[in-house]
Design an enzyme around this catalytic site. Structure first.
Site, short mmCIF file in Angstrom:
data_model
loop_
_atom_site.label_atom_id
_atom_site.label_comp_id
_atom_site.label_asym_id
_atom_site.label_seq_id
_atom_site.Cartn_x
_atom_site.Cartn_y
_atom_site.Cartn_z
N HIS A 213 0.45 -1.05 0.03
CA HIS A 213 0.13 0.23 -0.52
C HIS A 213 1.09 1.37 0.16
O HIS A 213 0.86 1.74 1.17
CB HIS A 213 -1.01 0.00 0.92
CG HIS A 213 -0.98 -0.19 2.52
ND1 HIS A 213 0.21 -0.28 2.94
CD2 HIS A 213 -0.79 -1.72 3.40
CE1 HIS A 213 0.63 -0.69 4.55
NE2 HIS A 213 -0.64 -1.74 4.41
N ASN A 216 1.47 4.25 2.36
CA ASN A 216 0.60 4.56 3.71
C ASN A 216 1.61 3.80 4.25
O ASN A 216 2.20 2.33 4.01
CB ASN A 216 -0.49 3.91 3.31
CG ASN A 216 -1.64 5.06 3.13
OD1 ASN A 216 -2.49 4.19 1.59
ND2 ASN A 216 -2.10 5.04 3.20
N ASP A 268 -7.53 -3.37 0.24
CA ASP A 268 -7.19 -3.64 1.49
C ASP A 268 -8.03 -3.73 2.12
O ASP A 268 -8.57 -2.92 3.10
CB ASP A 268 -6.34 -2.46 2.08
CG ASP A 268 -5.32 -2.57 3.49
OD1 ASP A 268 -5.22 -3.57 4.11
OD2 ASP A 268 -5.13 -1.77 3.72
N GLY A 303 -7.48 -0.39 6.81
CA GLY A 303 -8.33 -1.04 5.85
C GLY A 303 -9.29 -0.37 4.77
O GLY A 303 -9.40 1.26 5.09
#
Length: 377
Positions: A213, A216, A268, A303
């Protein structure tokens, strides 16, 4: 059209996205693509449906109220809800947790890998997102981070295929492990890391294949300290990114698209996906879904509720062509895992594809030639 028996040849018509471009015509298939008949086209010049490769999600924690860490049949429920949103194959993704919790999740993943049932996305294996991360950059991960050992990874591989493993490369001993795992064909990703630009470059040189990701839970880009984001933008061939427009600003997404040739998208997604606002579990954390976002009690993003059909629409809404957006939610992920028979509509590839109308709303999903009931509860 009969799609219940995969030895029967079925057909579907529309604007077919092939590796060579758009074809207006007929797609013939059993459980694999049997043939493509038609002529080259520009789909903007006709009103036909889009037929795209099925979506591939390499980072899935949950859906329909179920979390991967529950084990048991939760994995099947998760695979089914994502199938109804066009995901034809996925990696079930674990959380940082005590060893016994990870064992339970991986044992359940292994069972689903061995047997796909009707209406389920194909579970290709596991993405081990934790516990080999930096405790100073947990994001929404519970604080059970620890250093990895090859012996432990090999034991976990007996429970389920570990296709992707996220590590923080700055942890002592991890660079050597990256090399050992890469040599065995595991895709090692850099994530949940406080590592520097130099740590990222070193990990890539040792065989790391991507970034978890992107943007992040990693050290950010600064012009005098490029951080892990800088290492990704400067050197990565592949990276995953969450395009829910909450985790990453559209401007940062555009930056990544220009910098990373094979950027691909993941959801996610959590157990809150497809569910009303309220409290849900993410591993050992309680998370809150509200107004489309999922957060810990302190407000940390935890998420998402994204599905890949919405990811495709978000990308096209940002200005990507349908073909480019399709590659970002399908082909690039397949290539990242080394799966030439998935993520594309081509002769002898698996018959994994989606049919969308001109507004990019799903009309049909086929997984290995089987039509998914989009209304299944």
């Amino acid at each position: 059209m009969n799609t219940d028996v995969n030895t029967d040849v079925n057909t579907i018509h529309g604007n077919i996205l092939t590796p060579g471009g758009w074809i207006a015509g007929t797609l013939s298939f059993t459980d694999r693509v049997a043939g493509i008949d038609g002529s080259a086209t520009d789909p903007q010049q006709n009103g036909g449906d889009y037929i795209l490769p099925g979506f591939i999600d390499l980072h899935v924690h949950g859906g329909a109220g179920k979390d991967v860490m529950e084990g048991g049949d939760a994995i099947r429920t998760i695979a089914a809800i994502h199938a109804r949103h066009g995901t034809t194959s996925l990696l079930a993704t674990t959380m940082t947790a005590p060893p016994e919790d990870i064992d339970v999740a991986l044992a359940a993943i292994g069972a689903v890998v061995r047997e796909r049932r009707k209406g389920e996305a194909r579970v290709l294996g596991a993405h081990l997102e934790g516990p080999y991360i930096n405790s100073g950059k947990l994001g929404a991960q519970p604080n059970y981070a620890r250093a990895a050992t090859l012996a432990e990874v090999k034991r976990l591989e007996t429970l389920a295929p570990l296709r992707v493993i996220t590590v923080a490369p700055e942890i002592a001993g991890h660079l050597g492990l990256v090399r050992e795992l890469a040599d065995e064909g595991v895709r090692v990703q850099i994530g949940h890391t406080l590592g520097s630009y130099e740590d990222g470059v070193a990990a890539l040189e040792h065989g790391a294949a991507g970034f978890t990701h992107l943007f992040n839970a990693m050290s950010p880009l600064h012009h005098r300290e490029p951080g892990m984001v800088g290492a990704a933008l400067a050197h990565a061939e592949y990276a995953e990114l969450i395009p829910d427009l909450l985790h990453v600003h559209p401007g940062a997404i555009r930056t990544a698209l220009r910098a990373i040739p094979r950027l691909y998208c993941v959801t996610d997604s959590t157990s809150a996906t497809g569910m009303p606002d309220g409290e849900y579990m993410l591993g050992r954390h309680t998370v809150h879904k509200c107004m489309g976002g999922v957060r810990l009690p302190d407000g940390t993003l935890a998420g998402s509720t994204l599905t890949l059909d919405q990811a495709l629409r978000n990308l096209v809404g940002m200005g990507l062509s349908v073909a480019d957006a399709s590659a970002r939610v399908s082909t690039n992920a397949a290539d990242y895992l080394g799966l030439p028979e998935r993520g594309r509509i081509a002769p002898q590839a698996w018959a994994d594809f989606v049919v969308l109308d001109r507004d990019l709303k799903l009309k049909a999903v086929y997984i290995e030639g089987e039509c998914v009931d989009l209304n299944d509860a």
